[in-house]
Design a protein around this motif. Structure first.
Motif, PDB file in Angstrom:
ATOM      1  N   TYR A 265       0.675  -1.339  -0.133  1.00 35.47           N
ATOM      2  CA  TYR A 265      -0.149  -0.063   0.205  1.00 35.47           C
ATOM      3  C   TYR A 265       0.338   1.367   0.288  1.00 35.47           C
ATOM      4  O   TYR A 265       1.933   1.470   0.505  1.00 35.47           O
ATOM      5  N   ARG A 266       0.235   1.802  -0.417  1.00 34.53           N
ATOM      6  CA  ARG A 266       0.886   3.890  -0.019  1.00 34.53           C
ATOM      7  C   ARG A 266      -0.503   4.997   0.203  1.00 34.53           C
ATOM      8  O   ARG A 266      -1.802   3.692  -0.026  1.00 34.53           O
ATOM      9  N   LYS A 267      -0.377   5.331   0.710  1.00 34.49           N
ATOM     10  CA  LYS A 267      -1.521   6.872   1.192  1.00 34.49           C
ATOM     11  C   LYS A 267      -1.523   7.966  -0.117  1.00 34.49           C
ATOM     12  O   LYS A 267      -0.728   8.255  -0.319  1.00 34.49           O
ATOM     13  N   ARG A 268      -2.732   7.569  -0.493  1.00 37.20           N
ATOM     14  CA  ARG A 268      -3.261   8.563  -1.704  1.00 37.20           C
ATOM     15  C   ARG A 268      -4.525   9.282  -1.138  1.00 37.20           C
ATOM     16  O   ARG A 268      -4.891   8.919  -0.201  1.00 37.20           O
ATOM     17  N   ALA A 269      -5.028  10.186  -2.194  1.00 38.54           N
ATOM     18  CA  ALA A 269      -5.329  10.921  -1.419  1.00 38.54           C
ATOM     19  C   ALA A 269      -6.965  10.368  -2.645  1.00 38.54           C
ATOM     20  O   ALA A 269      -8.101  10.395  -2.530  1.00 38.54           O
ATOM     21  N   THR A 270      -6.419   9.672  -3.648  1.00 39.46           N
ATOM     22  CA  THR A 270      -7.259   9.427  -4.663  1.00 39.46           C
ATOM     23  C   THR A 270      -6.124   7.718  -5.150  1.00 39.46           C
ATOM     24  O   THR A 270      -5.192   7.672  -4.965  1.00 39.46           O
ATOM     25  N   ASP A 271      -7.647   6.590  -6.082  1.00 40.08           N
ATOM     26  CA  ASP A 271      -6.459   6.526  -6.324  1.00 40.08           C
ATOM     27  C   ASP A 271      -5.522   6.456  -7.756  1.00 40.08           C
ATOM     28  O   ASP A 271      -4.336   5.290  -7.771  1.00 40.08           O
ATOM     29  N   ASP A 272      -5.377   7.543  -8.796  1.00 41.58           N
ATOM     30  CA  ASP A 272      -5.243   7.730  -9.549  1.00 41.58           C
ATOM     31  C   ASP A 272      -3.851   8.898  -8.911  1.00 41.58           C
ATOM     32  O   ASP A 272      -3.050   8.992 -10.136  1.00 41.58           O
ATOM     33  N   ASP A 273      -4.251   9.010  -7.950  1.00 38.32           N
ATOM     34  CA  ASP A 273      -3.498  10.338  -7.563  1.00 38.32           C
ATOM     35  C   ASP A 273      -2.032   9.228  -7.069  1.00 38.32           C
ATOM     36  O   ASP A 273      -1.753   8.440  -6.177  1.00 38.32           O
ATOM     37  N   ALA A 274      -0.683   9.618  -7.774  1.00 34.95           N
ATOM     38  CA  ALA A 274       0.879   9.618  -7.678  1.00 34.95           C
ATOM     39  C   ALA A 274       1.519  10.066  -6.129  1.00 34.95           C
ATOM     40  O   ALA A 274       2.594   9.313  -6.506  1.00 34.95           O
ATOM     41  N   ALA A 275       0.727  11.105  -5.888  1.00 36.26           N
ATOM     42  CA  ALA A 275       1.723  11.010  -4.681  1.00 36.26           C
ATOM     43  C   ALA A 275       1.235  11.183  -3.821  1.00 36.26           C
ATOM     44  O   ALA A 275       0.287  10.505  -3.394  1.00 36.26           O
ATOM     45  N   TRP A 276       1.816  10.617  -1.825  1.00 34.04           N
ATOM     46  CA  TRP A 276       1.616  10.235  -1.351  1.00 34.04           C
ATOM     47  C   TRP A 276       0.905  11.143  -0.306  1.00 34.04           C
ATOM     48  O   TRP A 276       1.529  12.540  -0.447  1.00 34.04           O
ATOM     49  N   THR A 277      -0.147  10.471   0.376  1.00 32.59           N
ATOM     50  CA  THR A 277      -1.326  11.345   0.896  1.00 32.59           C
ATOM     51  C   THR A 277      -1.408  10.991   1.930  1.00 32.59           C
ATOM     52  O   THR A 277      -2.125  11.113   2.626  1.00 32.59           O
ATOM     53  N   PRO A 278      -0.742  11.870   3.397  1.00 31.21           N
ATOM     54  CA  PRO A 278      -0.630  11.244   4.951  1.00 31.21           C
ATOM     55  C   PRO A 278      -1.711  11.054   5.003  1.00 31.21           C
ATOM     56  O   PRO A 278      -2.247  10.422   5.772  1.00 31.21           O
ATOM     57  N   ALA A 279      -3.521  11.931   4.838  1.00 32.46           N
ATOM     58  CA  ALA A 279      -4.312  12.167   5.102  1.00 32.46           C
ATOM     59  C   ALA A 279      -5.780  11.452   4.870  1.00 32.46           C
ATOM     60  O   ALA A 279      -6.371  10.893   4.985  1.00 32.46           O
ATOM     61  N   GLY A 280      -4.667  10.183   3.313  1.00 31.16           N
ATOM     62  CA  GLY A 280      -5.625   9.982   2.164  1.00 31.16           C
ATOM     63  C   GLY A 280      -6.399   8.043   3.037  1.00 31.16           C
ATOM     64  O   GLY A 280      -5.262   7.585   3.715  1.00 31.16           O
ATOM     65  N   PRO A 281      -6.928   7.450   2.255  1.00 32.68           N
ATOM     66  CA  PRO A 281      -7.216   5.895   2.878  1.00 32.68           C
ATOM     67  C   PRO A 281      -5.557   5.530   2.019  1.00 32.68           C
ATOM     68  O   PRO A 281      -4.775   5.874   1.368  1.00 32.68           O
ATOM     69  N   TRP A 282      -5.738   3.861   2.483  1.00 30.90           N
ATOM     70  CA  TRP A 282      -4.090   3.284   2.021  1.00 30.90           C
ATOM     71  C   TRP A 282      -5.414   2.954   0.740  1.00 30.90           C
ATOM     72  O   TRP A 282      -6.513   2.282   0.346  1.00 30.90           O
ATOM     73  N   VAL A 283      -4.252   3.118  -0.444  1.00 32.75           N
ATOM     74  CA  VAL A 283      -5.001   2.772  -1.930  1.00 32.75           C
ATOM     75  C   VAL A 283      -3.313   1.527  -1.902  1.00 32.75           C
ATOM     76  O   VAL A 283      -2.222   1.419  -1.785  1.00 32.75           O
ATOM     77  N   PRO A 284      -4.104  -0.117  -2.124  1.00 34.68           N
ATOM     78  CA  PRO A 284      -3.634  -0.578  -2.690  1.00 34.68           C
ATOM     79  C   PRO A 284      -2.375  -0.619  -3.588  1.00 34.68           C
ATOM     80  O   PRO A 284      -3.105   0.167  -5.183  1.00 34.68           O
ATOM     81  N   GLN A 285      -1.894  -1.191  -4.037  1.00 33.10           N
ATOM     82  CA  GLN A 285      -0.559  -0.766  -5.153  1.00 33.10           C
ATOM     83  C   GLN A 285      -0.509  -2.198  -5.591  1.00 33.10           C
ATOM     84  O   GLN A 285       0.062  -2.076  -7.587  1.00 33.10           O
ATOM     85  N   VAL A 286      -0.277  -3.333  -5.066  1.00 32.98           N
ATOM     86  CA  VAL A 286       0.169  -4.330  -5.631  1.00 32.98           C
ATOM     87  C   VAL A 286      -0.201  -5.704  -4.903  1.00 32.98           C
ATOM     88  O   VAL A 286      -0.359  -4.991  -3.571  1.00 32.98           O
ATOM     89  N   ASP A 287      -0.517  -7.101  -5.349  1.00 36.41           N
ATOM     90  CA  ASP A 287      -0.657  -8.444  -4.693  1.00 36.41           C
ATOM     91  C   ASP A 287      -2.170  -8.233  -3.871  1.00 36.41           C
ATOM     92  O   ASP A 287      -2.330  -8.656  -2.546  1.00 36.41           O
ATOM     93  N   ASP A 288      -3.175  -6.933  -4.149  1.00 35.79           N
ATOM     94  CA  ASP A 288      -4.577  -7.299  -4.435  1.00 35.79           C
ATOM     95  C   ASP A 288      -4.975  -8.313  -4.845  1.00 35.79           C
ATOM     96  O   ASP A 288      -5.149  -8.895  -5.833  1.00 35.79           O
ATOM     97  N   TYR A 289      -5.620  -9.301  -3.504  1.00 41.71           N
ATOM     98  CA  TYR A 289      -5.844 -11.104  -4.372  1.00 41.71           C
ATOM     99  C   TYR A 289      -6.821 -11.047  -3.491  1.00 41.71           C
ATOM    100  O   TYR A 289      -7.482 -12.173  -2.903  1.00 41.71           O
TER     101      TYR A 289
END
Length: 454
Positions: free
Chosen positions: A254-278
């Protein structure tokens, strides 16, 4: 959140049995190290949990292991392997992570077995194994060898990519004039093979393809035969072949992002899966694998970064190194083979004349392993005292560490499955690692390796 486990089990509670007989690499009985004080390890549990929950840089998941004088003395897990709102299944000692570039070091162990068997040689022109010429067109008289590939001095670069689906062949990409060669950005026009260090993922795609070519075995299955199965290690380089139980225990990164399409980290955002979400969809086999010709392109199995493995199973790899290639009475690799692998091949000259240190991250290299100095201004642990070899990993939010002092048998493994803050903005104080990595290693070194309870 807390999943701490003292690997010495009840021995830590038996003051009169704090030293026990162990068997060394030569099969001789010797006194094992005294376990760390229970109070120190309980404090370590709490310290690691606090690091994982730190709002400055929260960690999605964490799994660690410490080895002291050749014995695993500590394990701990925190966080969730899948995040579902404010809940999700906890990380356990069986949870596997995609460990990123530490995979290169494990791939190298497989390579060295093939070197022992005489199927590969370190200083032979790599094209002899690949079945096509592997030549830098700017320096055609300087061979690219397995040694230069393993030491990031091959003159290959990642600028044109380093992974292609199985319906592509590396010969169509790397050979000048071939149909997918393009502008030739994969070759340095400034440094000949053997002259200059530049970290390059493509090297390991070439290495994996060489391994396939000389054995006739697909890379992911070959690595199971050479290294993973002999050590009893679950997981592997191809999650499409994992069992349902294994998939359920793979950590999503995971990374915390503002949205799924946002490439920047957003510490107040949700955890967005990056890989291995099975959780909803199982992994699919690599594209083109049904028609794949073994030995033409191993990059979809990611010899460079695709190994899924747990921290305790990484501990088996660490023990293999410390025990000079032996595992449970079986000699997997010869001591002299490992000595060759960890002999220093490149040292940064401090001026950039013989390599790119990547802003101080790389100072020395063996074959498939980074070597960490212990000098003022650049120490693995605060205050120094821990020189090591191993590898770091950084991909899709994961940050991983494998470091071992082979002479003393002390080592540390740390797997982080995602951060809320860009690690580049949370710099370390005494190394080129992120601050949270320093904090994890500092705490484990003090409590588990030095066995301090204060």
């Amino acid at each position: 959140m807390q999943q701490g486990r003292r690997a010495l089990l009840g021995l830590a509670l038996l003051g009169g049995m704090s030293r026990v007989l162990n068997t060394n690499a030569q099969g001789l009985a010797e006194l094992a190290p005294a376990p760390a004080p229970v109070t120190g390890l309980l404090k370590l549990d709490a310290e690691l949990d606090a690091i994982a929950a730190n709002p400055t840089c929260e960690l999605a998941s964490l799994s660690v292991l410490a080895m002291r004088h050749g014995r695993v003395v500590y394990e701990h897990q925190a966080g969730r392997r899948h995040i579902e709102g404010t809940g999700g299944p906890a990380v356990t000692r069986d949870t596997m992570f995609r460990i990123a570039s530490i995979s290169k070091m494990v791939t190298t162990l497989g390579v060295m077995r093939l070197v022992e068997e005489g199927k590969l040689a370190l200083d032979t022109d790599a094209g002899m194994y690949l079945g096509f010429p592997l030549k830098n067109p700017h320096f055609p008289n300087r061979p690219v060898t397995l040694r230069t590939l393993l030491t990031h001095t091959s003159s290959l670069r990642d600028a044109a990519g380093y992974s292609w689906s199985n319906d592509h062949a590396l010969k169509d990409i790397l050979v000048p004039g071939a149909r997918e060669y393009g502008k030739g950005e994969m070759w340095s026009d400034k440094a000949a093979p053997g002259d200059y260090f530049t970290y390059c993922n493509l090297n390991w795609g070439v290495i994996g393809t060489m391994m396939e070519r000389v054995t006739g075995e697909r890379f992911d299955r070959l690595m199971r035969r050479l290294i993973l199965d002999p050590l009893g290690i679950r997981g592997g380089y191809n999650p499409a072949e994992f069992s349902a139980g294994e998939l359920a225990n793979v950590a999503t990164l995971y990374r915390k992002r503002a949205t799924d399409d946002d490439a920047a980290w957003t510490p107040a955002g949700p955890w967005v899966p990056q890989v291995d979400d099975y959780t909803a969809k199982a992994p699919v086999p690599p594209l083109g694998i049904d028609k794949y010709s073994i030995g033409t392109n191993a990059t979809p199995f990611s010899p460079t970064g695709g190994l899924r493995i747990s921290a305790p199973d990484m501990g088996k790899l660490m023990a293999l190194l410390v025990n000079q290639g032996r595992h449970e009475g079986h000699q997997i690799l010869k001591p002299e083979t490992l000595a060759r692998m960890f002999t220093r091949q490149w040292t940064y000259d401090g001026k950039g004349g013989n390599g790119d240190s990547n802003d101080g991250l790389f100072y020395a290299w063996g074959m498939g392993n980074q070597q960490f100095f212990d000098h003022e201004g650049q120490t693995v642990v605060e205050g120094g005292g821990f020189a090591a070899a191993g590898h770091l990993g950084d991909a899709y939010g994961l940050m991983s560490v494998f470091m071992v002092d082979l002479a003393k048998g002390n080592g540390m493994i740390a797997l982080v499955g995602g951060t809320s803050t860009d690690p580049e903005k949370y710099k370390g104080k005494h190394s080129s690692m992120a601050r949270f990595q320093e904090q994890i290693l500092d705490a484990m070194y003090r409590r588990a390796i030095l066995a301090r309870a204060d």
